[in-house]
Design a protein around this motif. Structure first.
Motif, PDB file in Angstrom:
ATOM      1  N   LYS A   1      -4.123  -1.312  -3.867  1.00  0.00           N
ATOM      2  CA  LYS A   1      -3.294  -2.445  -3.457  1.00  0.00           C
ATOM      3  C   LYS A   1      -2.382  -2.803  -4.615  1.00  0.00           C
TER       4      LYS A   1
ATOM      5  N   PHE B   1      -4.256   6.150   3.366  1.00  0.00           N
ATOM      6  CA  PHE B   1      -3.888   5.395   2.169  1.00  0.00           C
ATOM      7  C   PHE B   1      -4.170   6.193   0.906  1.00  0.00           C
TER       8      PHE B   1
ATOM      9  N   TYR C   1       0.851  -1.183   0.000  1.00  0.00           N
ATOM     10  CA  TYR C   1       0.000   0.000   0.000  1.00  0.00           C
ATOM     11  C   TYR C   1       0.890   1.237   0.000  1.00  0.00           C
TER      12      TYR C   1
ATOM     13  N   ALA D   1      -8.371   1.380  -0.343  1.00  0.00           N
ATOM     14  CA  ALA D   1      -6.987   1.728  -0.678  1.00  0.00           C
ATOM     15  C   ALA D   1      -6.522   0.982  -1.914  1.00  0.00           C
TER      16      ALA D   1
END
Length: 73
Positions: free
Chosen positions: A43, A17, A3, A41
């Protein structure tokens, strides 16, 4: 998974994030869209993928088994 997290919030209970979504250009580093929800978020499968969109004040981190995030250098 990796992340992009705001370095200042990495060790907090609510990390910030980088997120994406409809109409968001995640490669536009001058503007970052953020979320406090891990489900929203971005990834990344690899560190190399994350590095492509990494920007100032955001670090690459991975989630550990205890739920905390660790910066990847």
């Amino acid at each position: 998974m990796y992340y992009l997290i705001n370095e200042k919030t990495l060790k907090t209970s609510k990390p910030e994030f980088v997120t994406g979504g409809l109409g968001v250009d995640v490669e536009m580093q001058s503007q970052r869209y953020v979320t406090y929800e891990i489900e929203k978020a971005l990834k990344f499968e690899t560190i190399k993928e994350a590095q492509k969109v990494q920007s100032l004040n955001f670090v690459i981190a991975e989630r550990k088994a205890d739920g905390l995030f660790k910066r990847i250098d």
